[in-house]
Design a protein around this motif. Sequence first.
Motif, PDB file in Angstrom:
ATOM      1  N   ALA A   1     -16.609   0.541   0.798  1.00 54.38           N
ATOM      2  CA  ALA A   1     -17.345  -0.663   1.027  1.00 54.38           C
ATOM      3  C   ALA A   1     -18.532  -0.666   1.878  1.00 54.38           C
ATOM      4  O   ALA A   1     -19.504  -1.496   1.540  1.00 54.38           O
ATOM      5  CB  ALA A   1     -16.237  -1.487   1.942  1.00 54.38           C
TER       6      ALA A   1
ATOM      7  N   GLU B   1       0.804  -1.275   0.122  1.00 48.54           N
ATOM      8  CA  GLU B   1      -0.147   0.109   0.147  1.00 48.54           C
ATOM      9  C   GLU B   1       1.031   1.232  -0.251  1.00 48.54           C
ATOM     10  O   GLU B   1       0.573   2.156  -0.744  1.00 48.54           O
ATOM     11  CB  GLU B   1      -0.785   0.037   1.207  1.00 48.54           C
TER      12      GLU B   1
ATOM     13  N   ARG C   1     -11.501   3.448   1.159  1.00 42.02           N
ATOM     14  CA  ARG C   1     -12.105   2.345   0.915  1.00 42.02           C
ATOM     15  C   ARG C   1     -13.168   1.872   1.699  1.00 42.02           C
ATOM     16  O   ARG C   1     -14.221   1.050   1.309  1.00 42.02           O
ATOM     17  CB  ARG C   1     -10.853   1.115   0.747  1.00 42.02           C
ATOM     18  N   GLN C   2     -13.308   2.002   2.945  1.00 33.91           N
ATOM     19  CA  GLN C   2     -14.148   1.610   3.963  1.00 33.91           C
ATOM     20  C   GLN C   2     -15.377   2.461   3.689  1.00 33.91           C
ATOM     21  O   GLN C   2     -16.485   1.819   3.827  1.00 33.91           O
ATOM     22  CB  GLN C   2     -13.678   2.083   5.547  1.00 33.91           C
TER      23      GLN C   2
ATOM     24  N   MET D   1     -11.808  -7.492  -2.606  1.00 32.25           N
ATOM     25  CA  MET D   1     -10.712  -6.596  -2.358  1.00 32.25           C
ATOM     26  C   MET D   1     -10.267  -5.864  -3.606  1.00 32.25           C
ATOM     27  O   MET D   1      -9.886  -4.650  -3.605  1.00 32.25           O
ATOM     28  CB  MET D   1      -9.749  -7.325  -1.497  1.00 32.25           C
TER      29      MET D   1
ATOM     30  N   TRP E   1      -6.504   6.468   2.243  1.00 28.09           N
ATOM     31  CA  TRP E   1      -6.959   5.511   1.222  1.00 28.09           C
ATOM     32  C   TRP E   1      -7.719   4.264   1.803  1.00 28.09           C
ATOM     33  O   TRP E   1      -8.983   3.915   1.484  1.00 28.09           O
ATOM     34  CB  TRP E   1      -5.741   4.926   0.434  1.00 28.09           C
ATOM     35  N   ARG E   2      -7.460   4.164   3.166  1.00 29.23           N
ATOM     36  CA  ARG E   2      -8.095   2.892   3.665  1.00 29.23           C
ATOM     37  C   ARG E   2      -9.615   3.653   4.118  1.00 29.23           C
ATOM     38  O   ARG E   2     -10.485   2.729   3.999  1.00 29.23           O
ATOM     39  CB  ARG E   2      -7.271   2.319   4.969  1.00 29.23           C
TER      40      ARG E   2
ATOM     41  N   LEU F   1     -12.580  -3.668  -5.067  1.00 26.31           N
ATOM     42  CA  LEU F   1     -12.975  -2.310  -4.001  1.00 26.31           C
ATOM     43  C   LEU F   1     -11.897  -1.434  -4.097  1.00 26.31           C
ATOM     44  O   LEU F   1     -12.298  -0.106  -4.156  1.00 26.31           O
ATOM     45  CB  LEU F   1     -13.088  -3.246  -2.693  1.00 26.31           C
ATOM     46  N   ARG F   2     -10.773  -1.921  -4.232  1.00 26.29           N
ATOM     47  CA  ARG F   2      -9.606  -1.006  -4.253  1.00 26.29           C
ATOM     48  C   ARG F   2      -9.727  -0.052  -5.527  1.00 26.29           C
ATOM     49  O   ARG F   2      -9.519   1.236  -5.598  1.00 26.29           O
ATOM     50  CB  ARG F   2      -8.274  -1.775  -4.356  1.00 26.29           C
TER      51      ARG F   2
ATOM     52  N   THR G   1     -12.222   2.455  -5.466  1.00 27.15           N
ATOM     53  CA  THR G   1     -11.891   3.679  -4.666  1.00 27.15           C
ATOM     54  C   THR G   1     -11.190   4.517  -5.244  1.00 27.15           C
ATOM     55  O   THR G   1     -11.185   5.844  -5.335  1.00 27.15           O
ATOM     56  CB  THR G   1     -11.183   3.117  -3.328  1.00 27.15           C
TER      57      THR G   1
END
Length: 239
Positions: A64, A34, A60-61, A74, A56-57, A77-78, A81
């Motif tokens: 999601a 990452e 993503r959350q 994943m 970035w996390r 999702l990535r 984002t």
Amino acid sequence: MNWQIHRRLEPIRILSFDLDDTLYANAPVMAHAEQYLVDYLADKAPALADITVAQWRELRQQVAAENAELASDMSALRRATFVQELKRRGVAQVETLADEAMAAFFVVRNQVDIEQDIHTLLGKLAEKYTLIAISNGNADIHRIGIGDYFTAAVRPGPGVRGKPFTDMFELAAEKIQLEHPRHMLHIGDHPVSDVQGALRFGAQALWYNSPFKPAEGVPAVTWLPHASIQNIQALRALL
């Protein structure tokens, strides 16, 4: 004793394994990948240079939380984002940059060191059972060096949702011509994705209380697996 039986185990022909945090510690792999990705994006699109790994996390959350199916895939999702944030910031050639970023990420993400005792374990189990990999993540069994032990590997993709949806189990069953789900024992570290996913499919489930806990922790076990283990090597005694 490093294992417990909670429900009667039926005869097993297939062992399906989760990968991340089951066969290796995924946190250091992802931390490296990452950070590499953040640096890559900052170089390719300076408008993104202020976004940290933690940010970035968070993004993503948020994505999601808005889409349960994306949350179980994943890779999708990535990428989603990336696309959302690139568009929001007015970056050109969004789709191309997102694809290039994902390709770069996959290379680093698959730089995984598998311990020798895991190689030995998989080799021994493969002598007796058919092994398959069923993972929500994007590790490639061949790139990380364990492909020779497995007959098939399944990841989420178009039309195939991740665990705890049963799509991947169903696809794996087709690949290996599984006669009945109960002949499969799925082994994984996540009480929801792995245990509930396997049980919903009709397979037997083994929860590995892995020491490789993700940063966000794991939820409590609410569906009773057939067995649980504290050490992955306990599989040799249990099976």
